[in-house]
Design a protein around this motif. Sequence first.
Motif, PDB file in Angstrom:
ATOM      1  N   GLU A 290       0.813  -1.211   0.000  1.00  0.00           N
ATOM      2  CA  GLU A 290       0.000   0.000   0.000  1.00  0.00           C
ATOM      3  C   GLU A 290       0.846   1.260   0.000  1.00  0.00           C
ATOM      4  OE1 GLU A 290      -4.183   0.251   1.704  1.00  0.00           O
ATOM      5  OE2 GLU A 290      -2.921   0.991   3.355  1.00  0.00           O
ATOM      6  N   GLY A 291       1.991   1.214   0.677  1.00  0.00           N
ATOM      7  CA  GLY A 291       2.853   2.383   0.718  1.00  0.00           C
ATOM      8  C   GLY A 291       3.349   2.782  -0.658  1.00  0.00           C
ATOM      9  N   THR A 292       3.576   1.806  -1.520  1.00  0.00           N
ATOM     10  CA  THR A 292       4.007   2.105  -2.890  1.00  0.00           C
ATOM     11  C   THR A 292       2.902   2.833  -3.638  1.00  0.00           C
ATOM     12  OG1 THR A 292       5.426   0.144  -2.915  1.00  0.00           O
ATOM     13  CG2 THR A 292       4.854   1.108  -5.047  1.00  0.00           C
ATOM     14  N   PHE A 293       1.680   2.330  -3.511  1.00  0.00           N
ATOM     15  CA  PHE A 293       0.533   3.001  -4.126  1.00  0.00           C
ATOM     16  C   PHE A 293       0.376   4.420  -3.594  1.00  0.00           C
ATOM     17  CE2 PHE A 293      -4.259   3.534  -3.409  1.00  0.00           C
ATOM     18  CZ  PHE A 293      -4.429   4.326  -4.548  1.00  0.00           C
ATOM     19  N   PHE A 294       0.404   4.583  -2.280  1.00  0.00           N
ATOM     20  CA  PHE A 294       0.219   5.914  -1.702  1.00  0.00           C
ATOM     21  C   PHE A 294       1.283   6.897  -2.191  1.00  0.00           C
ATOM     22  CE2 PHE A 294      -2.373   4.827   2.404  1.00  0.00           C
ATOM     23  CZ  PHE A 294      -3.408   4.354   1.607  1.00  0.00           C
ATOM     24  N   LYS A 295       2.520   6.432  -2.257  1.00  0.00           N
ATOM     25  CA  LYS A 295       3.611   7.306  -2.710  1.00  0.00           C
ATOM     26  C   LYS A 295       3.366   7.773  -4.146  1.00  0.00           C
ATOM     27  CE  LYS A 295       8.603   7.293  -3.632  1.00  0.00           C
ATOM     28  NZ  LYS A 295       9.845   6.461  -3.604  1.00  0.00           N
ATOM     29  N   GLU A 296       2.987   6.846  -5.014  1.00  0.00           N
ATOM     30  CA  GLU A 296       2.770   7.214  -6.409  1.00  0.00           C
ATOM     31  C   GLU A 296       1.489   8.024  -6.578  1.00  0.00           C
ATOM     32  OE1 GLU A 296       4.842   6.985  -8.802  1.00  0.00           O
ATOM     33  OE2 GLU A 296       6.335   5.815  -7.692  1.00  0.00           O
ATOM     34  N   PHE A 297       0.477   7.744  -5.766  1.00  0.00           N
ATOM     35  CA  PHE A 297      -0.762   8.511  -5.859  1.00  0.00           C
ATOM     36  C   PHE A 297      -0.514   9.971  -5.504  1.00  0.00           C
ATOM     37  CE2 PHE A 297      -4.876  10.134  -4.430  1.00  0.00           C
ATOM     38  CZ  PHE A 297      -5.700   9.720  -5.468  1.00  0.00           C
ATOM     39  N   ARG A 298       0.267  10.207  -4.447  1.00  0.00           N
ATOM     40  CA  ARG A 298       0.617  11.586  -4.084  1.00  0.00           C
ATOM     41  C   ARG A 298       1.254  12.312  -5.272  1.00  0.00           C
ATOM     42  NH1 ARG A 298       3.319   8.971   0.320  1.00  0.00           N
ATOM     43  NH2 ARG A 298       2.109   9.071   2.252  1.00  0.00           N
ATOM     44  N   LYS A 299       2.266  11.674  -5.854  1.00  0.00           N
ATOM     45  CA  LYS A 299       2.987  12.297  -6.967  1.00  0.00           C
ATOM     46  C   LYS A 299       2.064  12.552  -8.148  1.00  0.00           C
ATOM     47  CE  LYS A 299       6.825  10.174  -8.027  1.00  0.00           C
ATOM     48  NZ  LYS A 299       7.786   9.047  -8.203  1.00  0.00           N
ATOM     49  N   SER A 300       1.209  11.585  -8.435  1.00  0.00           N
ATOM     50  CA  SER A 300       0.330  11.728  -9.592  1.00  0.00           C
ATOM     51  C   SER A 300      -0.734  12.789  -9.369  1.00  0.00           C
ATOM     52  CB  SER A 300      -0.317  10.378  -9.925  1.00  0.00           C
ATOM     53  OG  SER A 300       0.662   9.454 -10.378  1.00  0.00           O
ATOM     54  N   MET A 301      -1.223  12.944  -8.147  1.00  0.00           N
ATOM     55  CA  MET A 301      -2.191  13.998  -7.864  1.00  0.00           C
ATOM     56  C   MET A 301      -1.555  15.376  -8.038  1.00  0.00           C
ATOM     57  SD  MET A 301      -5.288  12.982  -7.280  1.00  0.00           S
ATOM     58  CE  MET A 301      -6.038  14.390  -6.450  1.00  0.00           C
ATOM     59  N   ILE A 302      -0.312  15.501  -7.630  1.00  0.00           N
ATOM     60  CA  ILE A 302       0.389  16.775  -7.835  1.00  0.00           C
ATOM     61  C   ILE A 302       0.627  17.009  -9.326  1.00  0.00           C
ATOM     62  CG2 ILE A 302       2.559  18.001  -7.425  1.00  0.00           C
ATOM     63  CD1 ILE A 302       2.624  16.594  -4.662  1.00  0.00           C
ATOM     64  N   ASN A 303       1.016  15.952 -10.045  1.00  0.00           N
ATOM     65  CA  ASN A 303       1.198  16.073 -11.495  1.00  0.00           C
ATOM     66  C   ASN A 303      -0.095  16.526 -12.163  1.00  0.00           C
ATOM     67  OD1 ASN A 303       3.832  15.165 -11.265  1.00  0.00           O
ATOM     68  ND2 ASN A 303       3.365  13.063 -11.872  1.00  0.00           N
ATOM     69  N   MET A 304      -1.198  15.902 -11.790  1.00  0.00           N
ATOM     70  CA  MET A 304      -2.478  16.261 -12.393  1.00  0.00           C
ATOM     71  C   MET A 304      -2.872  17.692 -12.026  1.00  0.00           C
ATOM     72  SD  MET A 304      -6.205  14.411 -12.063  1.00  0.00           S
ATOM     73  CE  MET A 304      -6.579  15.155 -10.484  1.00  0.00           C
ATOM     74  N   GLY A 305      -2.634  18.076 -10.785  1.00  0.00           N
ATOM     75  CA  GLY A 305      -2.977  19.424 -10.347  1.00  0.00           C
ATOM     76  C   GLY A 305      -2.169  20.511 -11.018  1.00  0.00           C
ATOM     77  N   ASN A 306      -1.072  20.130 -11.669  1.00  0.00           N
ATOM     78  CA  ASN A 306      -0.224  21.086 -12.377  1.00  0.00           C
ATOM     79  C   ASN A 306      -0.592  21.241 -13.847  1.00  0.00           C
ATOM     80  OD1 ASN A 306       1.435  21.929 -10.280  1.00  0.00           O
ATOM     81  ND2 ASN A 306       2.884  20.252 -10.558  1.00  0.00           N
ATOM     82  N   ILE A 307      -1.657  20.581 -14.294  1.00  0.00           N
ATOM     83  CA  ILE A 307      -2.018  20.661 -15.708  1.00  0.00           C
ATOM     84  C   ILE A 307      -2.560  22.051 -16.038  1.00  0.00           C
ATOM     85  CG2 ILE A 307      -3.497  19.767 -17.543  1.00  0.00           C
ATOM     86  CD1 ILE A 307      -3.572  17.098 -16.050  1.00  0.00           C
ATOM     87  N   LYS A 308      -1.813  22.801 -16.793  1.00  0.00           N
ATOM     88  CA  LYS A 308      -2.201  24.093 -17.376  1.00  0.00           C
ATOM     89  C   LYS A 308      -3.023  24.990 -16.460  1.00  0.00           C
ATOM     90  CE  LYS A 308      -4.195  22.497 -21.079  1.00  0.00           C
ATOM     91  NZ  LYS A 308      -4.875  22.451 -22.398  1.00  0.00           N
ATOM     92  N   PRO A 309      -2.555  25.279 -15.249  1.00  0.00           N
ATOM     93  CA  PRO A 309      -3.344  26.176 -14.394  1.00  0.00           C
ATOM     94  C   PRO A 309      -3.315  27.602 -14.923  1.00  0.00           C
ATOM     95  CG  PRO A 309      -1.192  25.783 -13.415  1.00  0.00           C
ATOM     96  CD  PRO A 309      -1.271  24.886 -14.627  1.00  0.00           C
ATOM     97  N   LEU A 310      -4.402  28.316 -14.720  1.00  0.00           N
ATOM     98  CA  LEU A 310      -4.408  29.755 -14.970  1.00  0.00           C
ATOM     99  C   LEU A 310      -3.752  30.431 -13.775  1.00  0.00           C
ATOM    100  CD1 LEU A 310      -8.057  30.278 -16.275  1.00  0.00           C
ATOM    101  CD2 LEU A 310      -5.974  30.075 -17.630  1.00  0.00           C
ATOM    102  N   THR A 311      -2.769  31.270 -14.027  1.00  0.00           N
ATOM    103  CA  THR A 311      -2.069  31.958 -12.941  1.00  0.00           C
ATOM    104  C   THR A 311      -1.896  33.430 -13.295  1.00  0.00           C
ATOM    105  OG1 THR A 311       0.079  31.339 -13.905  1.00  0.00           O
ATOM    106  CG2 THR A 311      -0.808  29.886 -12.204  1.00  0.00           C
ATOM    107  N   GLY A 312      -1.373  34.177 -12.340  1.00  0.00           N
ATOM    108  CA  GLY A 312      -1.086  35.590 -12.586  1.00  0.00           C
ATOM    109  C   GLY A 312      -2.349  36.386 -12.796  1.00  0.00           C
ATOM    110  N   TRP A 313      -2.452  37.064 -13.932  1.00  0.00           N
ATOM    111  CA  TRP A 313      -3.605  37.907 -14.217  1.00  0.00           C
ATOM    112  C   TRP A 313      -4.647  37.201 -15.076  1.00  0.00           C
ATOM    113  CZ3 TRP A 313       1.389  38.975 -15.849  1.00  0.00           C
ATOM    114  CH2 TRP A 313       1.667  38.698 -17.195  1.00  0.00           C
ATOM    115  N   ARG A 314      -4.407  35.956 -15.408  1.00  0.00           N
ATOM    116  CA  ARG A 314      -5.359  35.220 -16.241  1.00  0.00           C
ATOM    117  C   ARG A 314      -6.517  34.694 -15.383  1.00  0.00           C
ATOM    118  NH1 ARG A 314      -2.454  30.617 -19.109  1.00  0.00           N
ATOM    119  NH2 ARG A 314      -1.620  30.288 -17.015  1.00  0.00           N
ATOM    120  N   GLY A 315      -7.703  34.661 -15.965  1.00  0.00           N
ATOM    121  CA  GLY A 315      -8.856  34.178 -15.225  1.00  0.00           C
ATOM    122  C   GLY A 315      -9.285  35.140 -14.129  1.00  0.00           C
TER     123      GLY A 315
END
Length: 345
Positions: A290-315
């Motif tokens: 389970e620890g292997t899954f949890f470790k990779e899930f954390r990384k993948s959630m961060i990877n997904m959360g980084n997909i093309k966010p609007l930042t700065g003055w956009r949006g």
Amino acid sequence: MASASPNAAVASFFFLALLFRASFAQLSETYYDQTCPRLPNIVRASVKKAIQSDIRAGAKLIRLHFHDCFVNGCDGSVLLEDAPGIVSELNSPGNQGIQGLEIVDAIKADVEKECPGIVSCADILAQASKDSVDVQGGPSWRVLYGRRDSRIANKTGADSGLASPFETLDELKAKFAAVGLDTTDLVALSGAHTFGRSRCVFFSHRFANFNGTGSPDPSLDANYRRFLEGVCAAGANTRANFDPVTPDVFDKNYYTNLQVGKGLLQSDQELFSTPGADTIAIVNSFAAREGTFFKEFRKSMINMGNIKPLTGWRGEIRRNCRRVNSNSGLFGGEGEGEGEGHGVM
């Protein structure tokens, strides 16, 4: 000393402009440290309250975050309802039956009480997804912030970009690759199906004449199939647990279920039952520890959360997660609304 040349001044201006833009391009753990320092506590309390009244709340929230990020990036666009000039992504077949907007509304209201006009709906989805997982036994991680909310929706993108429960492994890989996620991300993020429910309409095609064969899906365990047929006898909109063993706990049982033919959706079982697939070894590694899954899930959630966010003055920072602001100036302030990505400095 001689004054700088015009060309040097222009170069300096563009260099500073690039630095300014870059300063907004990265998400950060500390983004709200000064403006809304209690944000994690506020959201977590609200998520816990939601789960106490609806055990499916966590699964609903993480699904909204997934479906947000896979269309135009993590910009809160999945939350927008139909309005003049907006055709909602909620109308897409991939969002059929998606739920939880009222939970997001409640979290947003709690955040607005303490930090009005500061926190985006997109960031609330990211934080609420993390809390949904660790409150129900899964891993925790440091959420990155700084996303802003879109002023547009993209139903066409939702129609083509969201993963379907009826897809093959190659089709799933292609959709993940299209947003910069790899095969490990696919297997890890699919593990979110360790909790929550699905309606029979999304998996009953596996019971008979699967893919025109005249027979049930051979990758579906026969005893489990008969159990599911009994559940679905009540109707196509009846819900079944993704995990028949620990349906309300975030654990590795999703993967042990795949190993014995008890993946609920075709798209789940494809990860393990596609002959020769590179995903099989990943499923086995997650099922073993389970620890292997949890470790990779954390990384993948961060990877997904980084997909093309609007930042700065956009949006903008939406006041109502279901509607764009009626007046949208720089950083969500008052003023005439600009088009997407064209705020005035």
